[in-house]
Motif scaffolding. Structure first.
Motif, PDB file in Angstrom:
ATOM      1  N   LEU A   1      76.963  72.423  54.409  1.00  0.00           N
ATOM      2  CA  LEU A   1      76.035  71.561  53.683  1.00  0.00           C
ATOM      3  C   LEU A   1      75.141  70.765  54.627  1.00  0.00           C
ATOM      4  O   LEU A   1      73.952  70.605  54.377  1.00  0.00           O
ATOM      5  N   ARG A   2      75.744  70.240  55.699  1.00  0.00           N
ATOM      6  CA  ARG A   2      74.981  69.429  56.656  1.00  0.00           C
ATOM      7  C   ARG A   2      75.559  69.600  58.055  1.00  0.00           C
ATOM      8  O   ARG A   2      76.754  69.797  58.218  1.00  0.00           O
ATOM      9  N   VAL A   3      74.680  69.503  59.048  1.00  0.00           N
ATOM     10  CA  VAL A   3      75.058  69.463  60.461  1.00  0.00           C
ATOM     11  C   VAL A   3      74.430  68.174  60.989  1.00  0.00           C
ATOM     12  O   VAL A   3      73.207  68.040  61.012  1.00  0.00           O
ATOM     13  N   ILE A   4      75.286  67.235  61.374  1.00  0.00           N
ATOM     14  CA  ILE A   4      74.804  65.900  61.712  1.00  0.00           C
ATOM     15  C   ILE A   4      75.192  65.534  63.145  1.00  0.00           C
ATOM     16  O   ILE A   4      76.363  65.634  63.512  1.00  0.00           O
ATOM     17  N   PRO A   5      74.221  65.113  63.958  1.00  0.00           N
ATOM     18  CA  PRO A   5      74.544  64.689  65.328  1.00  0.00           C
ATOM     19  C   PRO A   5      75.606  63.580  65.302  1.00  0.00           C
ATOM     20  O   PRO A   5      75.597  62.717  64.421  1.00  0.00           O
ATOM     21  N   SER A   6      76.497  63.629  66.267  1.00  0.00           N
ATOM     22  CA  SER A   6      77.628  62.695  66.270  1.00  0.00           C
ATOM     23  C   SER A   6      77.234  61.236  66.445  1.00  0.00           C
ATOM     24  O   SER A   6      78.014  60.350  66.114  1.00  0.00           O
ATOM     25  N   ASN A   7      76.030  60.983  66.916  1.00  0.00           N
ATOM     26  CA  ASN A   7      75.622  59.586  67.091  1.00  0.00           C
ATOM     27  C   ASN A   7      74.957  59.016  65.838  1.00  0.00           C
ATOM     28  O   ASN A   7      74.640  57.836  65.787  1.00  0.00           O
ATOM     29  N   GLU A   8      74.775  59.846  64.810  1.00  0.00           N
ATOM     30  CA  GLU A   8      74.183  59.376  63.553  1.00  0.00           C
ATOM     31  C   GLU A   8      75.261  58.730  62.688  1.00  0.00           C
ATOM     32  O   GLU A   8      76.355  59.274  62.544  1.00  0.00           O
ATOM     33  N   GLU A   9      74.947  57.595  62.105  1.00  0.00           N
ATOM     34  CA  GLU A   9      75.941  56.892  61.289  1.00  0.00           C
ATOM     35  C   GLU A   9      76.158  57.611  59.962  1.00  0.00           C
ATOM     36  O   GLU A   9      75.216  57.882  59.228  1.00  0.00           O
TER      37      GLU A   9
ATOM     38  N   ILE B   1      78.972  57.446  56.677  1.00  0.00           N
ATOM     39  CA  ILE B   1      80.110  56.788  56.051  1.00  0.00           C
ATOM     40  C   ILE B   1      80.767  57.789  55.110  1.00  0.00           C
ATOM     41  O   ILE B   1      80.098  58.403  54.274  1.00  0.00           O
ATOM     42  N   VAL B   2      82.075  57.969  55.261  1.00  0.00           N
ATOM     43  CA  VAL B   2      82.842  58.862  54.386  1.00  0.00           C
ATOM     44  C   VAL B   2      83.889  58.040  53.653  1.00  0.00           C
ATOM     45  O   VAL B   2      84.256  56.950  54.081  1.00  0.00           O
ATOM     46  N   GLU B   3      84.356  58.567  52.545  1.00  0.00           N
ATOM     47  CA  GLU B   3      85.428  57.925  51.785  1.00  0.00           C
ATOM     48  C   GLU B   3      86.759  58.423  52.342  1.00  0.00           C
ATOM     49  O   GLU B   3      87.219  59.507  52.001  1.00  0.00           O
ATOM     50  N   LYS B   4      87.361  57.645  53.229  1.00  0.00           N
ATOM     51  CA  LYS B   4      88.606  58.008  53.915  1.00  0.00           C
ATOM     52  C   LYS B   4      89.801  57.497  53.123  1.00  0.00           C
ATOM     53  O   LYS B   4      89.848  56.328  52.734  1.00  0.00           O
ATOM     54  N   TYR B   5      90.770  58.367  52.894  1.00  0.00           N
ATOM     55  CA  TYR B   5      91.982  57.961  52.184  1.00  0.00           C
ATOM     56  C   TYR B   5      92.837  57.089  53.093  1.00  0.00           C
ATOM     57  O   TYR B   5      93.138  57.449  54.225  1.00  0.00           O
ATOM     58  N   ASN B   6      93.212  55.925  52.589  1.00  0.00           N
ATOM     59  CA  ASN B   6      94.081  55.003  53.311  1.00  0.00           C
ATOM     60  C   ASN B   6      95.439  55.019  52.621  1.00  0.00           C
ATOM     61  O   ASN B   6      95.562  54.559  51.479  1.00  0.00           O
TER      62      ASN B   6
ATOM     63  N   PRO C   1      83.257  54.776  58.823  1.00  0.00           N
ATOM     64  CA  PRO C   1      82.368  55.594  59.657  1.00  0.00           C
ATOM     65  C   PRO C   1      83.104  56.853  60.138  1.00  0.00           C
ATOM     66  O   PRO C   1      84.263  56.780  60.560  1.00  0.00           O
ATOM     67  N   ILE C   2      82.438  57.984  60.064  1.00  0.00           N
ATOM     68  CA  ILE C   2      83.091  59.234  60.458  1.00  0.00           C
ATOM     69  C   ILE C   2      83.485  59.230  61.930  1.00  0.00           C
ATOM     70  O   ILE C   2      84.460  59.854  62.325  1.00  0.00           O
ATOM     71  N   GLN C   3      82.753  58.482  62.743  1.00  0.00           N
ATOM     72  CA  GLN C   3      83.095  58.378  64.165  1.00  0.00           C
ATOM     73  C   GLN C   3      84.479  57.735  64.334  1.00  0.00           C
ATOM     74  O   GLN C   3      85.248  58.124  65.212  1.00  0.00           O
ATOM     75  N   LYS C   4      84.793  56.772  63.476  1.00  0.00           N
ATOM     76  CA  LYS C   4      86.114  56.124  63.519  1.00  0.00           C
ATOM     77  C   LYS C   4      87.205  57.111  63.083  1.00  0.00           C
ATOM     78  O   LYS C   4      88.288  57.147  63.664  1.00  0.00           O
ATOM     79  N   VAL C   5      86.904  57.925  62.081  1.00  0.00           N
ATOM     80  CA  VAL C   5      87.853  58.954  61.628  1.00  0.00           C
ATOM     81  C   VAL C   5      88.098  59.940  62.768  1.00  0.00           C
ATOM     82  O   VAL C   5      89.249  60.275  63.073  1.00  0.00           O
ATOM     83  N   HIS C   6      87.023  60.385  63.405  1.00  0.00           N
ATOM     84  CA  HIS C   6      87.157  61.343  64.506  1.00  0.00           C
ATOM     85  C   HIS C   6      87.975  60.764  65.654  1.00  0.00           C
ATOM     86  O   HIS C   6      88.846  61.437  66.211  1.00  0.00           O
ATOM     87  N   LYS C   7      87.717  59.517  66.009  1.00  0.00           N
ATOM     88  CA  LYS C   7      88.457  58.880  67.102  1.00  0.00           C
ATOM     89  C   LYS C   7      89.959  58.846  66.792  1.00  0.00           C
ATOM     90  O   LYS C   7      90.793  59.152  67.647  1.00  0.00           O
ATOM     91  N   ALA C   8      90.297  58.518  65.549  1.00  0.00           N
ATOM     92  CA  ALA C   8      91.709  58.487  65.140  1.00  0.00           C
ATOM     93  C   ALA C   8      92.314  59.891  65.152  1.00  0.00           C
ATOM     94  O   ALA C   8      93.447  60.087  65.610  1.00  0.00           O
ATOM     95  N   GLU C   9      91.570  60.876  64.654  1.00  0.00           N
ATOM     96  CA  GLU C   9      92.061  62.259  64.646  1.00  0.00           C
ATOM     97  C   GLU C   9      92.266  62.765  66.074  1.00  0.00           C
ATOM     98  O   GLU C   9      93.273  63.402  66.375  1.00  0.00           O
ATOM     99  N   ALA C  10      91.294  62.484  66.968  1.00  0.00           N
ATOM    100  CA  ALA C  10      91.391  62.919  68.366  1.00  0.00           C
ATOM    101  C   ALA C  10      92.563  62.257  69.074  1.00  0.00           C
ATOM    102  O   ALA C  10      93.188  62.853  69.951  1.00  0.00           O
ATOM    103  N   SER C  11      92.883  61.031  68.690  1.00  0.00           N
ATOM    104  CA  SER C  11      94.020  60.323  69.286  1.00  0.00           C
ATOM    105  C   SER C  11      95.344  60.869  68.736  1.00  0.00           C
ATOM    106  O   SER C  11      96.277  61.130  69.481  1.00  0.00           O
ATOM    107  N   HIS C  12      95.384  61.064  67.420  1.00  0.00           N
ATOM    108  CA  HIS C  12      96.605  61.537  66.761  1.00  0.00           C
ATOM    109  C   HIS C  12      96.890  63.007  67.083  1.00  0.00           C
ATOM    110  O   HIS C  12      98.041  63.397  67.265  1.00  0.00           O
ATOM    111  N   CYS C  13      95.845  63.814  67.145  1.00  0.00           N
ATOM    112  CA  CYS C  13      95.979  65.250  67.440  1.00  0.00           C
ATOM    113  C   CYS C  13      95.284  65.541  68.762  1.00  0.00           C
ATOM    114  O   CYS C  13      94.354  66.357  68.832  1.00  0.00           O
ATOM    115  N   ASP C  14      95.750  64.877  69.824  1.00  0.00           N
ATOM    116  CA  ASP C  14      95.087  64.991  71.132  1.00  0.00           C
ATOM    117  C   ASP C  14      95.177  66.383  71.737  1.00  0.00           C
ATOM    118  O   ASP C  14      94.420  66.733  72.631  1.00  0.00           O
TER     119      ASP C  14
END
Length: 146
Positions: A41-49, A51-56, A66-79
């Motif tokens: 659907l979309r290809v978005i540069p990683s520096n573009e803001e 916002i996604v609906e993240k399940y807490n 922010p998707i960047q925050k989701v990615h940082k957590a995923e990269a840390s959890h699944c390093d």
């Protein structure tokens, strides 16, 4: 079936094209029952803001994040899986898999793997170059019938 990943050494997999369909392997497994078609659907540069609906799970609610925050957590959890940095975020529709958008980021081997955003079972591999399909099924991506 054991997944054989055959990505070219030190080469990133291509960037998906908007509007094109690629095969998605649920949880990265290459069993025929785990294959779905994903439409970009979309290809978005990683520096573009974005916002996604993240399940807490603590409050059992979707929270704008922010998707960047989701990615940082995923990269840390699944390093072992996600690259620390990604060049793009890829939004796909995979209606036979999940009604929510599925978001992908770069893996350590240069491929694309989806992040758990609206649930904890949205992970899977996007086969952009068709190499995973050819390696595991011996047929090009466009010839594999689903």
């Amino acid at each position: 079936m054991t997944m054989k990943i055959s990505l070219r050494a030190n080469k990133q997999v291509s960037i998906p094209e908007v509007g094109k369909e690629y095969l998605f392997f649920d949880d990265g497994k290459t069993s025929p029952s785990r294959i779905f078609k994903a439409k970009v659907l979309r290809v978005i540069p990683s520096n573009e803001e974005i916002i996604v609906e993240k399940y807490n799970s603590d409050i059992q609610w979707l929270v704008p994040t922010p998707i960047q925050k989701v990615h940082k957590a995923e990269a840390s959890h699944c390093d072992w899986l996600f690259a620390e940095e990604t060049d793009y975020f890829i939004e796909c529709s995979i209606p036979k898999y999940d009604d929510n958008p599925i978001w992908f980021a770069r893996t350590k081997d240069g491929g694309w793997f989806s992040m758990d955003i609206q649930s904890f079972w949205q992970g899977g591999r996007l086969d952009v170059d068709g190499l995973i399909t050819e390696t595991n099924f011996g047929t090009p991506i466009n010839e594999l019938e689903l």
